[in-house]
Design an enzyme around this catalytic site. Structure first.
Site, PDB file in Angstrom:
ATOM      1  N   ASP A  20       0.831  -1.212   0.000  1.00 60.69           N
ATOM      2  CA  ASP A  20       0.000   0.000   0.000  1.00 60.69           C
ATOM      3  C   ASP A  20       0.863   1.259   0.000  1.00 60.69           C
ATOM      4  O   ASP A  20       2.075   1.216   0.236  1.00 60.69           O
ATOM      5  CB  ASP A  20      -0.949   0.004   1.211  1.00 60.69           C
ATOM      6  CG  ASP A  20      -0.221   0.003   2.553  1.00 60.69           C
ATOM      7  OD1 ASP A  20       0.838  -0.637   2.655  1.00 60.69           O
ATOM      8  OD2 ASP A  20      -0.700   0.673   3.498  1.00 60.69           O
TER       9      ASP A  20
ATOM     10  N   ASP B 184       8.537   4.431  -1.454  1.00 63.68           N
ATOM     11  CA  ASP B 184       7.854   3.951  -0.238  1.00 63.68           C
ATOM     12  C   ASP B 184       6.629   3.160  -0.649  1.00 63.68           C
ATOM     13  O   ASP B 184       5.537   3.688  -0.654  1.00 63.68           O
ATOM     14  CB  ASP B 184       7.484   5.135   0.654  1.00 63.68           C
ATOM     15  CG  ASP B 184       6.867   4.685   1.970  1.00 63.68           C
ATOM     16  OD1 ASP B 184       6.887   3.480   2.256  1.00 63.68           O
ATOM     17  OD2 ASP B 184       6.335   5.542   2.709  1.00 63.68           O
TER      18      ASP B 184
ATOM     19  N   GLU C 163       0.340  -1.292   5.694  1.00 63.00           N
ATOM     20  CA  GLU C 163       1.413  -0.809   6.565  1.00 63.00           C
ATOM     21  C   GLU C 163       1.206   0.650   6.943  1.00 63.00           C
ATOM     22  O   GLU C 163       1.499   1.069   8.059  1.00 63.00           O
ATOM     23  CB  GLU C 163       2.776  -0.979   5.871  1.00 63.00           C
ATOM     24  CG  GLU C 163       3.990  -0.700   6.764  1.00 63.00           C
ATOM     25  CD  GLU C 163       4.439   0.757   6.812  1.00 63.00           C
ATOM     26  OE1 GLU C 163       5.203   1.113   7.707  1.00 63.00           O
ATOM     27  OE2 GLU C 163       4.008   1.554   5.957  1.00 63.00           O
TER      28      GLU C 163
END
Ligand SMILES: *[C@@H]1O[C@H](CO)[C@@H](O)[C@H](O)[C@H]1NC(C)=O
Ligand SMILES: *[C@@H]1O[C@H](CO)[C@@H](O)[C@H](O)[C@H]1NC(C)=O
Ligand SMILES: *[C@@H]1O[C@H](CO)[C@@H](O)[C@H](O)[C@H]1NC(C)=O
Length: 503
Positions: free
Chosen positions: A124, A155, A189
């Site tokens: 995610d 990220d 996360e």
């Protein structure tokens, strides 16, 4: 006589200072650099690049606990299964989707007595805002001037895809790893991992896994220009995470009319408490933990005055603490920091406020605990009328081993230096938190490192505008994971002893 004693003491100090400065200035031995001409170099082919660009197009956005884009997670998962056919149909691999959207893989090595390790990442991303300010749309994967743009580029879809590419390559080249390993991709996360990583960890336990050799997760990057005077890239491996305590301070009073006020109001009392917290930082922990090792590892590249100071923290702690406290990012390294994030009080312009409340957010240095931090606050506030309540808290994570004989750390260090031969590798502390909190029972040896090459100004791209990774860096990510897997195959490290650690 006295003069002689003083001279002798000064002489001893000078010897110790000089010895430490010289010993800590030694460079690490060279490693074999990973080169594009190597047999096992994985080039960034058009198809590998296209798969990564496509991965950035899935809007796998997490907004809040349980509030994430299920359709896009499903699509991204299907794309992963279709894009890596060998991985998903190899006799060496067992895999499953966990809680619909997360993934767990087991890659079976042929030396079953070696303890397995785990490569973690997550599928995610956080939302993208200010779309017009992006140089390329955040879910495009477009390339501009050698950079691939997209939410998740650093990220952390580069690691998800980098791990998948390297394992697919491994299996396509009929390499059977010696050491078994697991891969875990959580799907939430960014919003605590309670649906993803937590469930994967439970599943791992169910499968009979109780202990892992080490765990790898996203973390600190390879940074340029991190410390003034240090001109080489610094690759810091997060061996711990700061803890956190969110405290609710409150003061209760008796409501009344503003025409007849008490000597002190709830607002006045709480403001005093908050002021004392803000103007008295928690003590510097320099010299007690990883921050010391971090600085000492950079000594070989520092200028002479920096070198003398950092090699002799035992003597220069007060001066160095003061220097480091001047900038927020280095201040956060050496102490538990305090942020006053909310302040609520008052109901009406002419009513004495019956209640005043404030929220204090502490990020806790790994040498301290939640309990110690609250006790310190209580003494600073020194006022029993201020009630302190814990809204939520987590102690700092245990510190992973980072010595010469710590397998996981040394495998990381070697691998980083194969990809970035000039990098200084040092242990560090992650200031944020990741999914690793759900895996603490499997090992203390958790290494938080992202093979992302960051330049000054790039840090704002995390969760910010124009998140991107260079095409070259993405190729390094793939080869980083491939080398990490290959280096993890050695059964153990040859024991080393360096005088260096005896200081
Ligand atoms: C998976 O592998 C088996 C044999 O190992 C083969 O029969 C089957 O066609 C493969 N399936 C796919 C989707 O490649
Ligand atoms: C997973 O899918 C099932 C069936 O569609 C659904 O009932 C369940 O809520 C889903 N779980 C999550 C975490 O979305
Ligand atoms: C670790 O194990 C302890 C004791 O069995 C348990 O209470 C705790 O919840 C576990 N922690 C995690 C993160 O699973």
């Amino acid at each position: 006589m006295l003069k002689k004693i003083v001279l002798a003491i000064v002489f001893i100090f000078v010897i110790i200072i000089a010895a430490r400065t010289i010993l800590l200035s030694r460079h690490s031995p060279p490693v074999t650099e990973c080169r594009a001409t190597d047999d096992d170099f994985i080039p960034l082919s058009d198809s590998r690049l296209a798969r990564f660009q496509r991965a950035l197009q899935f809007q796998t956005v997490s907004r809040d606990v349980g509030d994430y884009n299920r359709d896009e997670l499903q699509n991204f998962g299907d794309f992963i299964i279709n894009s890596f056919p060998t991985l998903h149909n190899s006799s060496l691999v067992e895999w499953e989707r966990v809680n619909n959207y997360s993934f767990l893989y087991q890659i079976k090595g042929n030396k079953r007595d070696l303890k397995p390790y785990l490569l973690m990442s997550h599928l995610d991303v956080v939302p993208a805002t200010n779309l017009e300010a992006w140089e390329a749309p955040p879910f495009s994967g477009n390339i501009v001037d050698g950079f691939i743009y997209g939410r998740g580029a650093i990220d952390v879809k580069q690691c998800v895809m980098g791990i998948l590419e390297s394992v697919e390559y491994l299996l396509n080249n009929d390499i059977t790893p010696a050491r078994s390993f697991y891969i875990a991709f959580g799907h939430d996360e960014e919003v605590t991992g309670s649906h993803g990583a937590k469930m994967i960890a439970a599943r791992l336990k169910e499968k009979g896994v109780s202990e892992l050799e080490y765990i790898s997760d996203e973390g600190l990057p390879v940074s340029e220009g991190l410390i003034s005077g240090v001109n080489k890239p610094v690759a810091s491996i997060g061996v711990s995470e700061k803890g956190q305590a969110i405290l609710k301070l409150s003061v209760k009073g008796v409501p009344g009319h503003s025409s007849m006020p008490p000597k002190e109001s709830t607002i006045g009392i709480l403001a005093g408490a908050v002021h004392r917290l803000e103007s008295n930082p928690h003590p510097s922990m320099l010299g007690t933990g990883v921050e010391t090792q971090f600085l000492e590892h950079l000594v070989p590249e520092m200028n002479f005055p920096q070198r003398i100071l950092v090699a002799n923290i035992w003597l220069f702690k007060p001066l160095l603490s003061w220097l480091l406290s001047l900038k927020p990012h280095s201040d956060a390294m050496i102490r538990t920091v305090t942020s006053i994030t909310m302040f609520n009080a008052g109901v009406k312009a002419n009513v004495i406020p019956p209640l005043a409340e404030a929220i204090v957010n502490h990020r806790i240095h790994p040498s301290q605990t939640v309990r110690e931090v609250i006790e310190y606050d209580r003494q600073l506030i020194g006022d029993a009328r201020v009630n302190i309540e814990i809204a939520s808290s987590i102690d700092p994570h245990p510190t992973a081993g980072y010595g010469n004989n710590d397998f996981g750390y040394q495998v990381f260090k070697t691998t980083i230096r194969q990809i970035w031969p000039s990098a200084l590798v040092a242990p560090g502390v992650l200031i944020g938190n990741t999914d690793t909190r759900h895996y603490l029972n499997f090992t203390n040896n958790i290494y938080r490192f992202s093979p992302t090459h960051m330049f000054p100004g790039d840090a704002q791209r995390f969760h910010g505008l124009n998140e991107r990774i260079s095409v070259k860096n993405y190729e390094q990510v793939i080869n980083f994971f491939f080398h990490l897997i290959r280096n993890s195959d050695q059964p153990s490290l040859s024991p080393v002893h360096e005088h260096h650690d005896d200081l």
